[in-house]
Design an enzyme around this catalytic site. Structure first.
Site, short mmCIF file in Angstrom:
data_model
loop_
_atom_site.label_atom_id
_atom_site.label_comp_id
_atom_site.label_asym_id
_atom_site.label_seq_id
_atom_site.Cartn_x
_atom_site.Cartn_y
_atom_site.Cartn_z
N ASP A 12 30.83 45.92 37.91
CA ASP A 12 31.47 45.02 37.16
C ASP A 12 30.50 44.64 36.28
OD1 ASP A 12 33.44 45.11 39.42
OD2 ASP A 12 31.97 43.94 40.60
N HIS A 40 38.22 48.63 36.53
CA HIS A 40 37.72 48.13 35.36
C HIS A 40 38.65 47.33 34.82
CE1 HIS A 40 34.34 51.06 35.40
NE2 HIS A 40 35.22 52.05 35.45
P1 GDP Z 1 33.51 47.29 35.01
O1 GDP Z 1 33.67 47.54 36.54
O2 GDP Z 1 31.82 47.41 34.82
O3 GDP Z 1 34.40 47.77 34.04
O4 GDP Z 1 33.48 45.90 34.99
P2 GDP Z 1 34.62 44.78 35.11
O5 GDP Z 1 36.17 45.38 34.76
O6 GDP Z 1 34.74 43.99 36.19
O7 GDP Z 1 34.33 43.82 33.70
C1 GDP Z 1 34.00 42.68 34.00
C2 GDP Z 1 34.91 41.37 33.54
O8 GDP Z 1 34.44 41.14 32.44
C3 GDP Z 1 36.24 42.04 33.09
O9 GDP Z 1 37.17 40.95 33.32
C4 GDP Z 1 36.03 42.14 31.43
O10 GDP Z 1 37.45 41.81 31.05
C5 GDP Z 1 35.30 41.12 31.33
N1 GDP Z 1 34.35 41.24 30.29
C6 GDP Z 1 33.73 42.17 29.77
N2 GDP Z 1 33.02 41.82 28.75
C7 GDP Z 1 33.01 40.61 28.51
C8 GDP Z 1 32.39 39.58 27.64
O11 GDP Z 1 31.45 39.99 26.86
N3 GDP Z 1 32.83 38.21 27.81
C9 GDP Z 1 33.60 38.09 28.55
N4 GDP Z 1 34.00 36.67 28.74
N5 GDP Z 1 34.15 38.71 29.54
C10 GDP Z 1 33.99 40.01 29.50
#
Ligand code: GDP
Length: 433
Positions: A12, A40
């Protein structure tokens, strides 16, 4: 040119967003491990999506999306996911599925549920997607490879043999309904029909693509600390989350992976059980959870509230090292704008001694965080979204990034200040050779 996008922590970290962003310049995006157990979240011009199986490059029409041999392929989930995006006007993506990928069977999901039930309070906090039973069977050599769907004789014989073994456990250990081989065979026939148009020899396809100079992204799921060898065993996932495994789970030579972009979030979050040294609780955690990510830190697959904590330099330094990081993408920095002061975990105190090396699980359980409190940037400029140049960030915000970089020892070359594709700041790092 092959690049990996992987996580430094518990997952995440925002890999989906970084992959989606890098995919603009890529030809092929490939998932090389894991299954539909984690998600994701991607925000782009089509809307907001939670992907579980498809690579995060499916939103472009110039990319090919591949399910590599290392993935736990849940065929119905894959097809539901394709439908869920095409229903929302995303053009039908070009998809390839490795003939060597193995399939999550309906009984893997049942066994995952039954085992968590049996363990009760000692459960792993599995997402019950069948991942652990799937990989157990793969390595016990009783898994089903996609290629086997095309050999009816083998399939029939194997289905009977496997039902016999599984039924012993279902009857005597779990006291649950038994598997019916005819039904299972019928399910596999359906899987075959669904997947047939996409099946190919992925390693041949990638070999050619590499020779033609195509840009290939390997998209990791979860992060270093969930790796079965190098993570917080046994509270880990069942396939390797490391970039090195990208070579195996995609079927390419290891030396072709030229860039390893390790995604690190500006604070910590984790799902499932296990030691989490910089964890915070109560109102402090609730507020960060509410404000975190894009719409709160809740699991993309399960909706579960994530456990929250301050940035952990010890875990992240280790996380970056085990990935073989060439670039760190430091994400979700915008979320911290509301804080007057931001604690950062800079060491672990274990039995009275302070270390910055991430220890094995038994020691980790005893570790207490050594915190350093950095000033926030609230009074300068709380909302940093929209900023494009590192120099334009508030002083304390730059200091926060510089401090983290010094602690982890890997170059932060990208800073993400919002969930969208364009919310990115490229940074020149003193550590980048
Ligand atoms: P993954 O499993 O590593 O792809 O992570 P997630 O999908 O759980 O991503 C984490 C959350 O953070 C998601 O809701 C993204 O839309 C959000 N996100 C990613 N980068 C940023 C950022 O720079 N700022 C903010 N506010 N949200 C972000």
């Amino acid at each position: 040119m092959v690049k990996a996008v992987v996580g430094a922590n518990w997952g995440d970290e925002g890999k989906g967003k970084i992959t989606d962003m890098l995919a603009e310049e890529a030809d092929i995006i490939i998932r090389f491990q894991g299954g539909a157990n984690a998600g994701h979240t991607i925000v782009n011009n089509y809307g907001k999506f939670a992907l579980h199986t498809l690579p995060s490059g499916v939103f472009y029409d110039h990319t090919t999306s591949i399910i590599g041999n290392g993935v736990a392929l849940n065929i119905p989930v894959l097809f539901e996911e394709i439908k869920s995006i095409t229903d929302r006007n995303v053009p039908m993506p070009k998809i390839l599925v490795s003939d060597r990928a193995q399939m999550v069977m309906p009984y893997h999901i049942l066994f995952d549920q039954y085992e968590e039930e049996r363990l009760g309070g000692k459960s792993f906090g599995s997402t019950k997607s069948g991942i652990a039973p799937f990989y157990s069977d793969k390595y016990a050599k009783i898994g089903f490879q996609v290629s086997e769907l095309f050999d009816e004789e083998l399939l029939k014989e194997k289905v009977v043999r496997i039902c016999e073994t599984k039924n012993v456990l279902l009857e005597h250990l779990y006291h649950k309904p038994l598997l019916n081989p005819d039904e299972l065979l019928e399910t596999l026939h359906q899987y075959k029909e669904m997947v047939e148009p996409y099946v190919c020899d992925v390693s041949v396809f990638l070999d050619k693509a590499i020779k033609e100079g195509k840009t290939i992204l390997l998209e990791g799921q979860l992060g270093t600390l969930k790796d079965p060898d190098h993570g917080i065993y046994p509270m880990v996932t069942s396939s390797s989350t490391l970039a090195a495994y990208g070579a195996i789970g995609a079927g390419i030579p290891p030396y072709e992976i030229k860039e390893i972009v390790t995604v690190c979030k500006a604070y910590s979050s984790a799902v499932g059980a296990g030691a989490f040294v910089s964890e915070i609780f109560g109102e402090e955690a609730d507020e960060l959870r509410r404000r975190g990510g894009d719409g709160g830190e809740y699991g993309a697959t399960t909706g579960r509230p994530r456990r929250m904590g301050w940035f952990d330099c010890v875990a992240s330094k280790y996380g970056c090292r085990m990935q073989g990081t060439t670039d760190v993408a430091f994400t979700v920095l915008d979320v911290l704008g509301y804080l007057d002061e931001i604690p950062v975990c800079v060491g672990y105190e274990i039995d009275g001694e302070v270390t910055t090396d991430f220890p094995v699980t038994a020691k980790l359980e005893k570790a207490k965080p050594v915190l350093k409190v950095l000033p926030g940037w609230k009074s300068e400029r709380e909302d940093i979204r929209g900023i494009k140049n590192f120099e334009d960030l508030p002083e304390n915000c730059k200091n926060y990034v510089n401090f983290v970089e010094e602690q982890i020892g890997y170059p932060i070359t990208m800073v993400s200040n919002g969930p969208g594709r364009n919310d990115i700041i490229y940074r020149e790092s003193p550590l980048k050779k």
